[in-house]
Design a protein around this motif. Sequence first.
Motif, PDB file in Angstrom:
ATOM      1  N   ILE A 120       0.834  -1.199   0.000  1.00 32.14           N
ATOM      2  CA  ILE A 120       0.000   0.000   0.000  1.00 32.14           C
ATOM      3  C   ILE A 120       0.874   1.257   0.000  1.00 32.14           C
ATOM      4  O   ILE A 120       0.513   2.284  -0.579  1.00 32.14           O
ATOM      5  CB  ILE A 120      -0.953  -0.001   1.214  1.00 32.14           C
ATOM      6  N   LEU A 121       2.031   1.181   0.640  1.00 32.49           N
ATOM      7  CA  LEU A 121       2.912   2.342   0.741  1.00 32.49           C
ATOM      8  C   LEU A 121       3.595   2.713  -0.577  1.00 32.49           C
ATOM      9  O   LEU A 121       3.938   3.879  -0.769  1.00 32.49           O
ATOM     10  CB  LEU A 121       3.984   2.106   1.807  1.00 32.49           C
ATOM     11  N   ARG A 122       3.816   1.762  -1.458  1.00 30.11           N
ATOM     12  CA  ARG A 122       4.545   2.063  -2.702  1.00 30.11           C
ATOM     13  C   ARG A 122       3.964   3.263  -3.448  1.00 30.11           C
ATOM     14  O   ARG A 122       4.669   4.238  -3.685  1.00 30.11           O
ATOM     15  CB  ARG A 122       4.602   0.826  -3.593  1.00 30.11           C
ATOM     16  N   PRO A 123       2.688   3.243  -3.834  1.00 29.09           N
ATOM     17  CA  PRO A 123       2.156   4.416  -4.545  1.00 29.09           C
ATOM     18  C   PRO A 123       2.019   5.640  -3.633  1.00 29.09           C
ATOM     19  O   PRO A 123       2.137   6.777  -4.095  1.00 29.09           O
ATOM     20  CB  PRO A 123       0.787   3.947  -5.047  1.00 29.09           C
ATOM     21  N   LEU A 124       1.803   5.408  -2.353  1.00 29.04           N
ATOM     22  CA  LEU A 124       1.682   6.515  -1.403  1.00 29.04           C
ATOM     23  C   LEU A 124       2.995   7.282  -1.284  1.00 29.04           C
ATOM     24  O   LEU A 124       3.012   8.518  -1.242  1.00 29.04           O
ATOM     25  CB  LEU A 124       1.264   5.952  -0.042  1.00 29.04           C
ATOM     26  N   LEU A 125       4.101   6.554  -1.255  1.00 29.13           N
ATOM     27  CA  LEU A 125       5.415   7.203  -1.179  1.00 29.13           C
ATOM     28  C   LEU A 125       5.733   7.969  -2.462  1.00 29.13           C
ATOM     29  O   LEU A 125       6.366   9.020  -2.416  1.00 29.13           O
ATOM     30  CB  LEU A 125       6.505   6.172  -0.859  1.00 29.13           C
ATOM     31  N   ALA A 126       5.274   7.449  -3.595  1.00 31.10           N
ATOM     32  CA  ALA A 126       5.455   8.175  -4.859  1.00 31.10           C
ATOM     33  C   ALA A 126       4.656   9.479  -4.831  1.00 31.10           C
ATOM     34  O   ALA A 126       5.141  10.527  -5.280  1.00 31.10           O
ATOM     35  CB  ALA A 126       5.018   7.307  -6.042  1.00 31.10           C
ATOM     36  N   LEU A 127       3.451   9.442  -4.289  1.00 29.62           N
ATOM     37  CA  LEU A 127       2.629  10.644  -4.158  1.00 29.62           C
ATOM     38  C   LEU A 127       3.312  11.662  -3.244  1.00 29.62           C
ATOM     39  O   LEU A 127       3.426  12.842  -3.587  1.00 29.62           O
ATOM     40  CB  LEU A 127       1.249  10.284  -3.593  1.00 29.62           C
ATOM     41  N   ILE A 128       3.768  11.208  -2.094  1.00 30.03           N
ATOM     42  CA  ILE A 128       4.426  12.094  -1.122  1.00 30.03           C
ATOM     43  C   ILE A 128       5.648  12.755  -1.751  1.00 30.03           C
ATOM     44  O   ILE A 128       5.838  13.964  -1.642  1.00 30.03           O
ATOM     45  CB  ILE A 128       4.788  11.301   0.156  1.00 30.03           C
ATOM     46  N   SER A 129       6.452  11.970  -2.429  1.00 24.37           N
ATOM     47  CA  SER A 129       7.648  12.507  -3.085  1.00 24.37           C
ATOM     48  C   SER A 129       7.279  13.470  -4.202  1.00 24.37           C
ATOM     49  O   SER A 129       7.879  14.534  -4.338  1.00 24.37           O
ATOM     50  CB  SER A 129       8.490  11.361  -3.628  1.00 24.37           C
ATOM     51  N   GLY A 130       6.276  13.099  -4.996  1.00 26.95           N
ATOM     52  CA  GLY A 130       5.845  13.926  -6.119  1.00 26.95           C
ATOM     53  C   GLY A 130       5.306  15.283  -5.679  1.00 26.95           C
ATOM     54  O   GLY A 130       5.394  16.266  -6.418  1.00 26.95           O
ATOM     55  N   ARG A 131       4.761  15.343  -4.488  1.00 23.90           N
ATOM     56  CA  ARG A 131       4.225  16.612  -3.973  1.00 23.90           C
ATOM     57  C   ARG A 131       5.288  17.421  -3.231  1.00 23.90           C
ATOM     58  O   ARG A 131       5.014  18.491  -2.708  1.00 23.90           O
ATOM     59  CB  ARG A 131       3.043  16.349  -3.031  1.00 23.90           C
ATOM     60  N   GLY A 132       6.500  16.881  -3.160  1.00 17.87           N
ATOM     61  CA  GLY A 132       7.592  17.609  -2.514  1.00 17.87           C
ATOM     62  C   GLY A 132       7.522  17.613  -0.999  1.00 17.87           C
ATOM     63  O   GLY A 132       8.134  18.452  -0.349  1.00 17.87           O
ATOM     64  N   VAL A 133       6.783  16.682  -0.431  1.00 11.49           N
ATOM     65  CA  VAL A 133       6.648  16.587   1.021  1.00 11.49           C
ATOM     66  C   VAL A 133       7.882  15.885   1.585  1.00 11.49           C
ATOM     67  O   VAL A 133       8.307  14.855   1.063  1.00 11.49           O
ATOM     68  CB  VAL A 133       5.354  15.826   1.397  1.00 11.49           C
ATOM     69  N   ARG A 134       8.463  16.446   2.627  1.00 11.53           N
ATOM     70  CA  ARG A 134       9.709  15.911   3.200  1.00 11.53           C
ATOM     71  C   ARG A 134       9.400  14.893   4.303  1.00 11.53           C
ATOM     72  O   ARG A 134       9.308  15.247   5.479  1.00 11.53           O
ATOM     73  CB  ARG A 134      10.574  17.048   3.703  1.00 11.53           C
ATOM     74  N   LEU A 135       9.247  13.648   3.901  1.00 19.62           N
ATOM     75  CA  LEU A 135       8.913  12.546   4.790  1.00 19.62           C
ATOM     76  C   LEU A 135      10.103  12.139   5.644  1.00 19.62           C
ATOM     77  O   LEU A 135      11.240  12.123   5.170  1.00 19.62           O
ATOM     78  CB  LEU A 135       8.449  11.349   3.946  1.00 19.62           C
ATOM     79  N   ASP A 136       9.832  11.754   6.869  1.00 20.35           N
ATOM     80  CA  ASP A 136      10.842  11.197   7.770  1.00 20.35           C
ATOM     81  C   ASP A 136      10.965   9.707   7.438  1.00 20.35           C
ATOM     82  O   ASP A 136      10.264   8.863   8.000  1.00 20.35           O
ATOM     83  CB  ASP A 136      10.409  11.409   9.224  1.00 20.35           C
ATOM     84  N   PHE A 137      11.851   9.383   6.502  1.00 17.41           N
ATOM     85  CA  PHE A 137      12.034   8.005   6.051  1.00 17.41           C
ATOM     86  C   PHE A 137      12.566   7.115   7.173  1.00 17.41           C
ATOM     87  O   PHE A 137      12.232   5.934   7.241  1.00 17.41           O
ATOM     88  CB  PHE A 137      12.996   7.953   4.859  1.00 17.41           C
ATOM     89  N   SER A 138      13.400   7.655   8.036  1.00 20.60           N
ATOM     90  CA  SER A 138      13.966   6.869   9.139  1.00 20.60           C
ATOM     91  C   SER A 138      12.867   6.339  10.048  1.00 20.60           C
ATOM     92  O   SER A 138      12.850   5.150  10.397  1.00 20.60           O
ATOM     93  CB  SER A 138      14.926   7.718   9.972  1.00 20.60           C
ATOM     94  N   GLN A 139      11.950   7.217  10.430  1.00 26.17           N
ATOM     95  CA  GLN A 139      10.850   6.799  11.304  1.00 26.17           C
ATOM     96  C   GLN A 139       9.947   5.805  10.602  1.00 26.17           C
ATOM     97  O   GLN A 139       9.495   4.833  11.195  1.00 26.17           O
ATOM     98  CB  GLN A 139      10.042   8.015  11.774  1.00 26.17           C
ATOM     99  N   LEU A 140       9.692   6.035   9.314  1.00 22.94           N
ATOM    100  CA  LEU A 140       8.859   5.103   8.554  1.00 22.94           C
ATOM    101  C   LEU A 140       9.484   3.710   8.533  1.00 22.94           C
ATOM    102  O   LEU A 140       8.796   2.711   8.770  1.00 22.94           O
ATOM    103  CB  LEU A 140       8.642   5.605   7.128  1.00 22.94           C
TER     104      LEU A 140
END
Length: 191
Positions: free
Chosen positions: A130-150
Amino acid sequence: MESIAAESTTMETVNEKASRGENFVRYALERIHKDNGFAARLRRADNPSTEYQSWESLASFGVDLEKDWVRLPYCVVGAALAKAKPEADGSLKLGAAIAACYDEGSQSDQAKAKLRRLLACSTTAEACQILRPLLALISGRGVRLDFSQLLDDLLWFSGDHRERIRTRWAQGFYRRATDDEASIEAGASHD
């Protein structure tokens, strides 16, 4: 030769006090920006058909490839990092990052649907899918996700901590709206 160089890089970037997620994200970002081949192999980890091409890179970091509840989180986060190529790890937790992708934030029906689907996951493999397309969306919108916590969340998702992790994701999603509303109200009262 590449494996020896990768191993020495791994040893240099591992911090005993940092979490597994922090160490991997630091390692992956360092390698992605220096080695295009490494980045290409890590991008392939996102697709179950080509995931095996990333295994050497993951194994050099010490990922147990036989345990899918360990391997898949590294694959999903590693591929997202390789595709987004951020300069540094972000600061927004997953729930807040989902809300940040939409103008209406957590009031967006699309954002709510994506969060509900993620919260319905009962296994690490399902969450990663489920996260695969969600992470593409987050990245595409320029949102700075905390990958370490994820990554840390996903590594604990298969155990007794699943409910606490899902609760944290939901809290982050809805708290962002509360924080945004408080900021707007505070700005209005200063006018």
